[in-house]
Design a protein around this motif. Structure first.
Motif, mmCIF file in Angstrom:
data_model
loop_
_atom_site.group_PDB
_atom_site.id
_atom_site.type_symbol
_atom_site.label_atom_id
_atom_site.label_comp_id
_atom_site.label_asym_id
_atom_site.label_seq_id
_atom_site.Cartn_x
_atom_site.Cartn_y
_atom_site.Cartn_z
ATOM 1 N N GLY A 61 1.149 -1.751 -0.060
ATOM 2 C CA GLY A 61 0.185 -0.204 -0.201
ATOM 3 C C GLY A 61 1.028 1.074 -0.135
ATOM 4 O O GLY A 61 2.285 1.685 0.308
ATOM 5 N N ASP A 62 0.083 2.392 -0.690
ATOM 6 C CA ASP A 62 1.018 3.659 -0.631
ATOM 7 C C ASP A 62 1.758 4.036 0.977
ATOM 8 O O ASP A 62 2.518 4.806 0.821
ATOM 9 N N SER A 63 0.837 3.877 1.598
ATOM 10 C CA SER A 63 1.235 4.323 3.171
ATOM 11 C C SER A 63 2.505 3.330 3.701
ATOM 12 O O SER A 63 3.062 4.290 4.760
ATOM 13 N N VAL A 64 2.462 2.613 3.038
ATOM 14 C CA VAL A 64 3.495 1.796 3.656
ATOM 15 C C VAL A 64 5.104 1.219 2.530
ATOM 16 O O VAL A 64 5.954 1.143 2.873
ATOM 17 N N LYS A 65 4.974 2.170 1.914
ATOM 18 C CA LYS A 65 5.993 1.460 0.537
ATOM 19 C C LYS A 65 6.833 2.018 1.226
ATOM 20 O O LYS A 65 7.581 3.459 1.240
ATOM 21 N N GLY A 66 8.067 1.452 0.543
ATOM 22 C CA GLY A 66 9.687 2.447 0.896
ATOM 23 C C GLY A 66 10.197 1.694 2.282
ATOM 24 O O GLY A 66 11.411 1.451 2.145
ATOM 25 N N ARG A 67 9.427 1.400 3.684
ATOM 26 C CA ARG A 67 9.344 1.551 4.700
ATOM 27 C C ARG A 67 9.087 -0.190 5.232
ATOM 28 O O ARG A 67 9.898 -0.846 5.802
ATOM 29 N N PHE A 68 8.357 -1.016 4.745
ATOM 30 C CA PHE A 68 8.121 -2.616 4.771
ATOM 31 C C PHE A 68 8.069 -3.160 4.089
ATOM 32 O O PHE A 68 8.035 -3.186 2.993
ATOM 33 N N THR A 69 8.579 -4.561 4.387
ATOM 34 C CA THR A 69 8.669 -5.903 3.462
ATOM 35 C C THR A 69 8.270 -6.359 4.139
ATOM 36 O O THR A 69 8.329 -7.449 4.878
ATOM 37 N N ILE A 70 7.755 -6.991 3.371
ATOM 38 C CA ILE A 70 7.200 -8.421 3.213
ATOM 39 C C ILE A 70 7.736 -9.842 2.797
ATOM 40 O O ILE A 70 8.316 -9.530 1.561
ATOM 41 N N SER A 71 7.725 -10.744 3.327
ATOM 42 C CA SER A 71 8.440 -12.016 2.930
ATOM 43 C C SER A 71 7.752 -13.479 3.269
ATOM 44 O O SER A 71 6.573 -13.259 4.220
ATOM 45 N N ARG A 72 7.993 -14.444 3.074
ATOM 46 C CA ARG A 72 7.502 -15.797 3.608
ATOM 47 C C ARG A 72 8.745 -16.681 2.948
ATOM 48 O O ARG A 72 9.516 -16.530 2.068
#
Length: 118
Positions: A61-72
């Motif tokens: 989402g735009d509000s977290v782009k560049g700050r959050f990273t999802i992985s699995r």
């Protein structure tokens, strides 16, 4: 029975980091696109903030782009969310689930509270 268990939240200072984990059991984890959602205080709706496909492609989402990273880690049936440069607006209960844009949601877990405050 499918179960989602989130962990890793807590109190974090603005600008700090946190790493959330989600353990999934009772379901074929690897074939589903998954996502992290959050429900901010006073809001009824859960917002999808990050998604990851079975192949590892990510979207934010735009509000977290560049700050959050999802992985699995499909071998461990575990989903992660690395959160950096946290802001007070990131304060919410965070949940994991299948990506609702593609799949039927599972029963929600208890979530993990993230509070960003000095």
């Amino acid at each position: 029975q499918v179960q989602l268990v989130e962990s890793g939240g807590g109190l974090v200072q603005p600008g700090g980091s946190a790493r959330l984990s989600c353990a999934a059991s009772g379901s074929i984890f690897s074939i589903y696109a998954m996502g992290w959602y959050r429900q901010a205080p006073g809001k009824q709706r859960r917002e999808l903030v990050a998604g990851i496909t079975s192949g590892g492609s990510t979207n934010y989402g735009d509000s977290v782009k560049g700050r959050f990273t999802i992985s699995r880690d499909n071998a461990k049936n575990t989903l992660y969310l690395q959160m950096n440069s946290l802001k007070p607006d990131d304060t919410a209960v965070y949940y994991c689930n299948r990506d609702s844009r593609w799949f039927t949601l599972l029963p929600w877990g208890q979530g993990t509270q993230v509070t960003v405050s000095s």
